[in-house]
Scaffold this active site. Structure first.
Site: not given
Ligand code: 2HA
Ligand code: ZN
Length: 271
Positions: A142, A117
Site C-alpha cells: 500500500h 489475497e
C-alpha cells in the site's frame, strides 16, 4: 537436514517485509507476498512431502501452478512481525494436483492460513509464468504516493503511464511496458484476482485504485525494485503537482527508450 526456518527464502521474506513496513507502506496487516520455490530447492529442507493440514483455496488454481510450492504471508498477519516470528506469520504450501487445495508443509503455526489475497497472487503467478517462466514473486503493498496519484487521475493506463514516465527518467527504463490500472474494487475476492491476473498478462505492475500496487518479478529484489520505482515516481509526481515547470520532454522519454532498446507501451508518447 537444514531447517527451513533458516533458509534464505524465510530470511528474504523477513528482511523485505521489515523494509516495506519501515517505508510506511504496510500498516497493520496491509500487504502480502507470495514466493514460488522450485521443488528441487524445497527438497534441500524437506526430503519428502509431509503435510500438516490442508487449506481450501476456494477456486480452482491454473494447471501451471499445480504441484508447485509457495511461501506466503499469512492472513491478518503484520509485516512488522514476520522477521521475529516467521513460523507463525508465513506458510509454505504445495498446491494440490487438482488445484483446489493447498497442502501446508510448514508455518501458520497458530492455525492460520494464507493471505485473503491469495487468489490474486496465484492467478497472477499463472499469468506471469505463461509469459515469463522465470517469474517467482508476486508482491502486494500500500505505497502512499501511488495511492494518492491513482486517486488524482482517471483510471486510464495511458494517462497513468505517461504521468509516471514524464516525472522520473528512471520510470520508462524500469517499466517500459507501462502500468496496468484497475478501478476501485472489493479486495480479497476472486473477481479482483481474475482482473489482476488479466492485467498481469501484459504488465508486471498493476495499480489497484484507492488501495495499492501488485508487482511481479523473478526474485524479491526485482519485484520490490519495480514497486519502489513506481512509488518514488508517484512521490515526485504528487510533490510537483500544480507547481510543475520542468516536465520530462517527450523526446527524452523516447531517447531513453532508444538508448536502452526498450519495447515501450505504444500510444503513450507520440513518436
Ligand atoms: O492483506 O493488503 O489487500 C491485507 C491486504 C489486503
Ligand atoms: Zn492490500
Amino acid at each position: 537436514m537444514a531447517k527451513f526456518i533458516n533458509s534464505k527464502y524465510v530470511r528474504e521474506m523477513g528482511d523485505i517485509t521489515k523494509n516495506m513496513y519501515r517505508q510506511g507502506w504496510d500498516e497493520r496487516n496491509g500487504g502480502n507476498i507470495s514466493y514460488l520455490i522450485d521443488e528441487h530447492l524445497v527438497r534441500e529442507y524437506f526430503k519428502k512431502d509431509k503435510f500438516i493440514r490442508d487449506i481450501n483455496l476456494g477456486f480452482e488454481a491454473d494447471p501451471i501452478v499445480r504441484n508447485k510450492y509457495f511461501l506466503i504471508t499469512g492472513t491478518g498477519k503484520y509485516f512488522k512481525n514476520v522477521k521475529k516470528d516467521p513460523e507463525t506469520n508465513l506458510g509454505l504450501v504445495k498446491i494440490s494436483s487438482d488445484g483446489k487445495v493447498a497442502h501446508l508443509l510448514w508455518g501458520y503455526k497458530d492455525g492460520g492460513r494464507f493471505t485473503s489475497e491469495f487468489p490474486a497472487h496465484l492467478m497472477s503467478h499463472a499469468s506471469r509464468l505463461k509469459v515469463d517462466p522465470a517469474n517467482r514473486v508476486i508482491m502486494h503493498t500500500h505505497p502512499t504516493y501511488t495511492i494518492c496519484m491513482g486517486a488524482c487521475l482517471p483510471t486510464d493506463e495511458v494517462v497513468f503511464t505517461r504521468k509516471l514516465w514524464k516525472s522520473n527518467t528512471e520510470a520508462v527504463v524500469v517499466f517500459p511496458e507501462g502500468i496496468g490500472v484497475l478501478p476501485c474494487m472489493i479486495c480479497g475476492t476472486n473477481e479482483i484476482g481474475i482482473a489482476t491476473a488479466e492485467k498481469m498478462k501484459e504488465y508486471r505492475i498493476v495499480s489497484w485504485t484507492n488501495h495499492g500496487l501488485y508487482g511481479a518479478g523473478k526474485d524479491i529484489d526485482e519485484a520490490f525494485g519495480l514497486i519502489e520505482t513506481v512509488e518514488k515516481t508517484a512521490q515526485i509526481y504528487m510533490l510537483t503537482l500544480d507547481h510543475l515547470v520542468n516536465e520530462i520532454p517527450d523526446e527524452v522519454v523516447l531517447g531513453l527508450a532508444k538508448l536502452w532498446n526498450l519495447k515501450m507501451k505504444p500510444g503513450v508518447i507520440e513518436e
